[in-house]
Write a protein that holds these residues in place. Sequence first.
Motif, mmCIF file in Angstrom:
data_model
loop_
_atom_site.group_PDB
_atom_site.id
_atom_site.type_symbol
_atom_site.label_atom_id
_atom_site.label_comp_id
_atom_site.label_asym_id
_atom_site.label_seq_id
_atom_site.Cartn_x
_atom_site.Cartn_y
_atom_site.Cartn_z
ATOM 1 N N LEU A 45 2.392 1.733 -3.447
ATOM 2 C CA LEU A 45 1.393 2.184 -4.419
ATOM 3 C C LEU A 45 0.978 3.629 -4.153
ATOM 4 O O LEU A 45 0.729 4.391 -5.091
ATOM 5 C CB LEU A 45 0.172 1.267 -4.403
ATOM 6 C CG LEU A 45 0.431 -0.154 -4.911
ATOM 7 C CD1 LEU A 45 -0.808 -1.006 -4.737
ATOM 8 C CD2 LEU A 45 0.882 -0.141 -6.352
ATOM 9 N N ARG B 109 0.831 -1.208 0.000
ATOM 10 C CA ARG B 109 0.000 0.000 0.000
ATOM 11 C C ARG B 109 0.869 1.264 0.000
ATOM 12 O O ARG B 109 0.600 2.204 -0.735
ATOM 13 C CB ARG B 109 -0.914 -0.007 1.229
ATOM 14 C CG ARG B 109 -1.848 1.190 1.264
ATOM 15 C CD ARG B 109 -2.678 1.252 2.522
ATOM 16 N NE ARG B 109 -1.808 1.450 3.669
ATOM 17 C CZ ARG B 109 -1.849 0.732 4.780
ATOM 18 N NH1 ARG B 109 -2.705 -0.250 4.900
ATOM 19 N NH2 ARG B 109 -1.030 0.985 5.776
ATOM 20 N N ARG C 193 3.586 -0.214 -11.066
ATOM 21 C CA ARG C 193 4.163 -0.556 -9.767
ATOM 22 C C ARG C 193 3.696 -1.934 -9.316
ATOM 23 O O ARG C 193 4.474 -2.714 -8.784
ATOM 24 C CB ARG C 193 3.782 0.498 -8.733
ATOM 25 C CG ARG C 193 4.394 0.302 -7.361
ATOM 26 C CD ARG C 193 5.930 0.350 -7.333
ATOM 27 N NE ARG C 193 6.469 1.585 -7.798
ATOM 28 C CZ ARG C 193 6.832 2.597 -7.029
ATOM 29 N NH1 ARG C 193 6.706 2.512 -5.724
ATOM 30 N NH2 ARG C 193 7.330 3.691 -7.569
ATOM 31 N N VAL C 194 2.438 -2.272 -9.550
ATOM 32 C CA VAL C 194 1.944 -3.611 -9.224
ATOM 33 C C VAL C 194 2.699 -4.645 -10.055
ATOM 34 O O VAL C 194 3.063 -5.717 -9.555
ATOM 35 C CB VAL C 194 0.414 -3.716 -9.456
ATOM 36 C CG1 VAL C 194 -0.052 -5.165 -9.417
ATOM 37 C CG2 VAL C 194 -0.346 -2.900 -8.422
ATOM 38 N N VAL D 290 -6.906 -2.468 -10.753
ATOM 39 C CA VAL D 290 -6.644 -1.127 -10.230
ATOM 40 C C VAL D 290 -7.808 -0.215 -10.592
ATOM 41 O O VAL D 290 -8.182 -0.109 -11.758
ATOM 42 C CB VAL D 290 -5.318 -0.558 -10.790
ATOM 43 C CG1 VAL D 290 -5.090 0.854 -10.292
ATOM 44 C CG2 VAL D 290 -4.156 -1.461 -10.405
ATOM 45 N N VAL E 144 -7.268 -2.938 -6.064
ATOM 46 C CA VAL E 144 -6.574 -1.804 -5.468
ATOM 47 C C VAL E 144 -7.399 -0.575 -5.805
ATOM 48 O O VAL E 144 -7.662 -0.303 -6.976
ATOM 49 C CB VAL E 144 -5.141 -1.650 -6.026
ATOM 50 C CG1 VAL E 144 -4.520 -0.344 -5.564
ATOM 51 C CG2 VAL E 144 -4.278 -2.824 -5.619
ATOM 52 N N VAL F 113 -4.761 4.949 -0.795
ATOM 53 C CA VAL F 113 -4.803 3.665 -1.491
ATOM 54 C C VAL F 113 -5.286 2.592 -0.528
ATOM 55 O O VAL F 113 -4.832 2.516 0.614
ATOM 56 C CB VAL F 113 -3.408 3.297 -2.040
ATOM 57 C CG1 VAL F 113 -3.435 1.936 -2.707
ATOM 58 C CG2 VAL F 113 -2.917 4.353 -3.010
ATOM 59 N N LEU G 98 0.102 3.067 -11.235
ATOM 60 C CA LEU G 98 -0.182 2.024 -10.251
ATOM 61 C C LEU G 98 -0.043 0.631 -10.849
ATOM 62 O O LEU G 98 0.499 -0.282 -10.207
ATOM 63 C CB LEU G 98 -1.587 2.210 -9.668
ATOM 64 C CG LEU G 98 -1.773 3.418 -8.746
ATOM 65 C CD1 LEU G 98 -3.229 3.549 -8.350
ATOM 66 C CD2 LEU G 98 -0.889 3.317 -7.535
ATOM 67 N N VAL H 152 -5.683 -1.573 -0.424
ATOM 68 C CA VAL H 152 -5.288 -2.816 -1.093
ATOM 69 C C VAL H 152 -6.164 -3.939 -0.558
ATOM 70 O O VAL H 152 -6.194 -4.206 0.642
ATOM 71 C CB VAL H 152 -3.803 -3.135 -0.846
ATOM 72 C CG1 VAL H 152 -3.431 -4.461 -1.481
ATOM 73 C CG2 VAL H 152 -2.923 -2.014 -1.383
#
Length: 172
Positions: free
Chosen positions: A103, A100, A149-150, A161, A124, A117, A146, A119
């Motif tokens: 993100l 989290r 990054r995931v 997302v 997300v 954010v 995002l 999660v």
Amino acid sequence: MTRRSRRALPATLTALVLLAASALVAVCAIQLTLGERPLLPYDSLVGSLHDTTWSAREVAVAGGVIVAIGLLLLLVAVVPGKARTAALDEHTAVSVRGLRNALRSAAQVDGVESAAVKVRRRRVRAVVRTRRAVVEGLGDTVRTALENRVGEFALARPPQVVVRVKAPRSTS
């Protein structure tokens, strides 16, 4: 590898209740041994318990309360807690808190004032705030950041997302 939350609160409350009951019994036993008047009147307590039958209403109510508390504690012990980790593969995981935070920092793209954010297992959710009057494309930019990054985390089950943009005066 899914770590679950501990049951610290129910275990602590149960331990404190048992400790208090044990301390009360110990204090009364010591007082009786020393020949002093006990904190709980032992003779009247034993007399009232001796006069009570198994079919008395008080016994049924006390038994029902004890059974309900026992079932509640059993339910708390058996039902799985909130997952504290997100699986990368079957042997490694990352903490949900760390994910989290990563993100949230990834959502801080140009034009974003603040980001919140959440999660979850499959999703997300990000809510970003901006001072821009025109927010066209900002949600897509944050979503892309995002998702990238995931993707860097290489989760076993990548979540969907969802981004929501809040602006003071949105024209779109």
